[in-house]
Design an enzyme around this catalytic site. Structure first.
Site, mmCIF file in Angstrom:
data_model
loop_
_atom_site.group_PDB
_atom_site.id
_atom_site.type_symbol
_atom_site.label_atom_id
_atom_site.label_comp_id
_atom_site.label_asym_id
_atom_site.label_seq_id
_atom_site.Cartn_x
_atom_site.Cartn_y
_atom_site.Cartn_z
ATOM 1 N N GLY A 78 3.121 -1.284 4.286
ATOM 2 C CA GLY A 78 3.074 0.155 4.068
ATOM 3 C C GLY A 78 4.421 0.690 3.634
ATOM 4 N N GLY A 79 5.122 1.354 4.560
ATOM 5 C CA GLY A 79 6.381 2.034 4.246
ATOM 6 C C GLY A 79 7.410 1.188 3.522
ATOM 7 C CD GLU B 46 -5.306 -1.574 8.575
ATOM 8 O OE1 GLU B 46 -4.270 -1.200 8.037
ATOM 9 O OE2 GLU B 46 -6.344 -0.892 8.597
ATOM 10 C CB SER C 270 5.461 -1.688 11.720
ATOM 11 O OG SER C 270 4.928 -0.410 12.015
ATOM 12 C CG ASN D 109 -1.804 1.201 1.326
ATOM 13 O OD1 ASN D 109 -1.950 1.952 0.365
ATOM 14 N ND2 ASN D 109 -2.400 1.405 2.487
ATOM 15 C CD1 TRP D 110 3.368 1.085 -2.888
ATOM 16 C CD2 TRP D 110 3.223 2.188 -4.837
ATOM 17 N NE1 TRP D 110 3.990 0.320 -3.845
ATOM 18 C CE2 TRP D 110 3.919 0.969 -5.054
ATOM 19 C CE3 TRP D 110 3.020 3.027 -5.925
ATOM 20 C CZ2 TRP D 110 4.403 0.584 -6.303
ATOM 21 C CZ3 TRP D 110 3.496 2.653 -7.177
ATOM 22 C CH2 TRP D 110 4.185 1.451 -7.362
ATOM 23 C CE LYS D 111 -0.172 3.163 4.873
ATOM 24 N NZ LYS D 111 0.020 3.308 6.331
ATOM 25 C CG HIS E 225 -5.638 1.498 5.481
ATOM 26 N ND1 HIS E 225 -5.186 2.437 6.385
ATOM 27 C CD2 HIS E 225 -4.585 0.669 5.234
ATOM 28 C CE1 HIS E 225 -3.919 2.187 6.667
ATOM 29 N NE2 HIS E 225 -3.531 1.124 5.988
ATOM 30 N N GLY F 227 2.695 2.249 11.041
ATOM 31 C CA GLY F 227 3.599 3.382 10.913
ATOM 32 C C GLY F 227 4.261 3.807 12.205
#
Length: 248
Positions: free
Chosen positions: A233-234, A166, A212, A9-11, A94, A172
């Site tokens: 995510g990141g 999640e 994370s 998920n590049w957000k 989300h 994050g």
């Protein structure tokens, strides 16, 4: 045997050119992946990424969609349009959507049904806050979300849904649920699906862990019997990191 599914998920990151660069870097690194590989770019990059992934083993997800086919919903994107674009998945519910945009389970139920109406598979997110975890009501919270969000689906549809657990406190933040906590909660989510749709469906549903996820956490997470993949995510913003997770 459930095929693992790893989704990035590049957000709200990456311009169109940056998205294209990332995909071109990623393709050779994951071409032999045993897991299903999914990336979720921003809406403005979707068409570019769909075109860039044609002929590869990478599938594309939207990060959100509206449940109506068209209408006076400024700024929204319809699943009808995403279907025409060639999108395979859509992330729904989300925690950032629930928290910052006040998404309700009622709306999410409509979105899940609309996704199936347009041949797009939902990646449905659920999870608890730190307060809920500390109050020992995690399973009640996730169970309620799943019951409301999947209400009214056929067994055939329910079996195709991807669920992403999640824990909100682990997104994050650098904190992660322990592998045991994640496995236990995902097992409880699967039990909720079983109560709703039967054991056969529950055994088919793929449930990811999100929160994370990093290259150095994925192997132990995927060794747990209930965990079928990850919503990343990141770490999905760097090709080498995401590939290391995909190729766990």
């Amino acid at each position: 045997m459930r095929t693992p599914i790893i989704a990035g998920n590049w957000k709200m990151n990456n311009t169109i050119s940056e998205s294209l660069k990332l995909i071109e870097e990623l393709k050779p690194l994951v071409k032999d992946a045993k897991a299903e590989v999914v990336v979720a770019p921003t809406a403005v990059s979707l068409e570019t990424v769909v075109n860039a992934t044609k002929g590869s083993n990478i599938k594309v997800a939207a990060q959100n969609a509206h449940f109506e086919e068209s209408g006076a919903f400024t700024g929204e994107i319809s699943l009808k349009a995403l279907e025409e674009l060639g999108v395979s998945y859509v992330i729904l519910g989300h925690s950032e959507r629930r928290q910052y945009f006040n998404e309700t389970d009622c709306a999410l139920n409509k979105k899940v049904k609309a996704a199936f109406a347009h041949n797009i598979t939902p990646i449905l997110c659920c999870g608890e806050t730190l307060e809920e975890r500390e109050a020992n009501v995690t399973n009640e919270v996730t169970g309620k979300q799943i019951k409301l969000d999947l209400a009214g689906l056929s067994a055939e549809q329910a079996a195709k849904v991807v669920i992403a657990y999640e824990p909100i406190w682990a997104i994050g933040t650098g904190k992660t649920a322990t592998d045991e906590q994640a496995n236990e909660t995902i097992g409880a989510i699967r039990k909720t699906v079983e109560v709703m749709f039967g054991k056969e469906v529950a055994e088919k549903v793929r449930i990811q862990y999100g929160g994370s996820v990093k290259p150095n956490t994925i192997k132990a997470q995927m060794a747990k019997p209930e965990i079928d993949g990850a919503l990343v995510g990141g770490a999905s913003l760097k090709a080498a990191d995401f590939a290391a997770i995909v190729n766990f």
